[in-house]
Design an enzyme around this catalytic site. Structure first.
Site, short mmCIF file in Angstrom:
data_model
loop_
_atom_site.label_atom_id
_atom_site.label_comp_id
_atom_site.label_asym_id
_atom_site.label_seq_id
_atom_site.Cartn_x
_atom_site.Cartn_y
_atom_site.Cartn_z
N LYS A 170 0.83 -1.20 0.00
CA LYS A 170 0.00 0.00 0.00
C LYS A 170 0.87 1.26 0.00
CE LYS A 170 -3.77 2.21 2.56
NZ LYS A 170 -4.01 2.77 3.87
N HIS A 321 4.86 6.64 9.27
CA HIS A 321 4.33 7.97 8.94
C HIS A 321 3.01 8.20 9.67
CE1 HIS A 321 2.54 5.13 6.06
NE2 HIS A 321 1.46 5.89 6.15
#
Ligand SMILES: [Zn+2]
Length: 521
Positions: A170, A321
């Protein structure tokens, strides 16, 4: 059955090549979409001016009636089964008699000519796009996370199918629409050492032996000759210790730290703190959003990246992140695989996370990705603007359309900004695309299909016999759309030239996600 109309589609259930409307079906080579919305708790409200709500309202009248305080977090454009986009049929086109929505994926599966010359690429299941296109309105930090690469995605899905619902990777790309702040990748080792040395609460949770910290002091100096491999091992050591800390330890430490910083900020004594004021403010803010969460301490190990509108960052596999605040366009490979580290009430899969990360380091600057000029069609009205473009302050070329092309095959994104009166013609792409108008009104979008190869065009001949009843346009006829307000979203089939005309009096901004299938697929 997407084109199940009683009078004109008796042959519509047979294969696409025999479709009475030709290879693109009754809606033609381009049509409008109705995206879906997600109302996650971290979103923004209409009262806050959430862009997701504003854009969604262009195709969904219910948005205007949403209760005060309703959170609008994400607008989804694509074929992902969780929130699939549906088609807004053009006027006078056949629609299901029961009024049920026509999903983009099932329409694409029936009309593979829209996907281009290599529809087999869009396998599993047929008609599903390899990318998911989104707008995010981030009011509050999202969880700190990483996404697996293809190999790990397969393994995780096999071992824990309840937590990891598919076997895909992803990769994600974010392009800022407003000033945006996020965590992305690990800080340089020297910064981690600085905080470990200076912030007692952080050091207490990492609980590194004295020898570890003093060796780190040396290893993090540029002159030490520490190799990349050794640096990764140091970062993994620090992050692993942080992630594996007992909740009884970190909860009190996080609360104590946030209270200490809050007090200093309230007293106007930020300059006396051991960290920069913006770092102290971030710690306080994250702790307000996720009290006593381990993710608050990730401030000391992850880069804080700031993006201005138009700037982008790419989040490759196995990189930590988190989006902290602001509004973005996001494009990702179609997958739901998320491994969470913190700032979340959801499951944290610490061992998977510590194992998977690349532990590469670098400053915040390194995390940004640059865009390049995207040359329009030769006869485009603005073609000369691309001849010798000036550079903007941030180094990007000053042209109407920029290409954001991450190092993966599933998607790229175009961003087009047109001044009032300006227009641009984009050459045909060798694959499907989705366009979203994020700003501007009174614009036109014209999609012109280019001639199909003979075998795909066979269906268009039969159209003249069975569908020439005034219901629909010829398959190769241009499709023209009036863009009355931001939020209008369009699917454009492979091989269509796209013309954008700004006939309004404010700047027109259009984002276009697309995939061009590699020739050897
Ligand atoms: Zn992510």
């Amino acid at each position: 059955m997407p084109s199940a109309s009683s009078s004109s589609s008796s042959g519509a259930s047979s294969s696409a090549s025999k479709d009475p409307y030709g290879p693109y079906g009754p809606f033609g080579a381009a049509f409008e979409l109705k995206p879906g919305t997600q109302h996650y708790e971290w979103g923004m409200t209409r009262e806050d001016g959430a862009l997701v709500a504003k854009l969604a309202s262009a195709s969904d009248p219910k948005v205007e009636k949403a209760k005060e305080g309703t959170k609008f977090a994400e607008l989804w454009m694509g074929t992902h089964p969780t929130v699939p986009s549906s088609i807004i049929p053009p006027p006078n086109s056949p629609t299901p008699p029961d009024g049920s929505p026509i999903q983009l994926s099932s329409y694409l599966a029936r009309h593979p000519a829209l996907l281009g010359a290599r529809p087999r690429y869009f396998k599993r299941p047929a008609g599903e796009l390899p990318f998911l296109f989104k707008i995010l309105s981030v009011g509050k930090a999202l969880s700190i996370q990483a996404h697996p690469d293809k190999e790990l995605g397969k393994k995780l899905h096999g071992e824990k199918p309840d937590s990891y619902k598919d076997d895909n990777h992803k990769p994600e790309m974010a392009i800022a629409l407003t000033d945006f702040e996020g965590f992305c990748g690990f800080r340089p080792l020297s910064e981690m050492h600085k905080y470990l040395d200076a912030v007692p609460e952080f050091a207490q949770v990492v609980n590194a032996p004295v020898a570890f910290v003093s060796e780190l002091a040396w290893a993090s100096q540029p002159s030490s000759g520490t190799t990349d491999e050794e640096t990764r091992s140091w970062v993994r050591g620090i992050f692993g210790r942080l992630m594996r800390a007992q909740s009884t330890t970190y909860k009190t430490a996080v609360m104590r730290l946030a209270a200490r910083y809050r007090q200093a900020l309230d007293d106007g004594k930020a300059s006396e703190l051991e960290v920069e004021e913006d770092v102290a403010r971030l710690v306080v803010r994250l702790n307000e959003q996720y009290p006593a969460d381990i993710g608050v301490l990730c401030t000391f190990v992850l880069n804080v990246v700031h993006l201005s509108p138009g700037q982008a960052m790419f989040l490759g596999a196995n990189e930590p992140h988190a989006y902290l605040r602001g509004e973005i366009v996001e494009c990702m490979a179609a997958s739901d695989n998320v491994v969470r580290a913190g700032l979340t009430p959801k499951e944290r899969d610490v061992e998977t996370l510590v194992e998977m990360l690349t532990y590469s380091t670098g400053g915040a600057e390194k995390q940004r990705m640059s865009a390049t000029a995207y040359t329009p069609a030769e006869d485009s009205a603005n073609a000369e603007a691309y001849a010798s473009p000036k550079e903007k302050e941030d180094g990007t070329p000053d042209v109407p359309t920029l290409l954001y092309d991450p190092p993966i095959e599933e998607f790229s994104v175009l961003r087009t900004c047109l001044a009032p009166g300006a227009s641009e013609t984009q050459k045909p792409l060798d694959g499907p695309s989705i366009l979203l108008v994020t700003q501007g009104a009174n614009a036109k979008l014209i999609a012109r299909p280019r001639p199909l190869p003979q075998e795909q065009a066979n269906g268009s001949r039969s159209r003249s016999n069975s569908a020439a009843n005034g219901h629909t346009l010829a398959p190769d006829a241009p499709r023209e759309f009036e863009v009355k307000q931001p939020g209008h979203t369009y699917f454009v089939g492979a091989g269509c030239e796209v013309e954008l005309r700004n006939e309004g009096d404010e700047e027109l901004v259009v984002f276009r996600a697309f995939v061009e299938v590699p020739a050897d697929e």
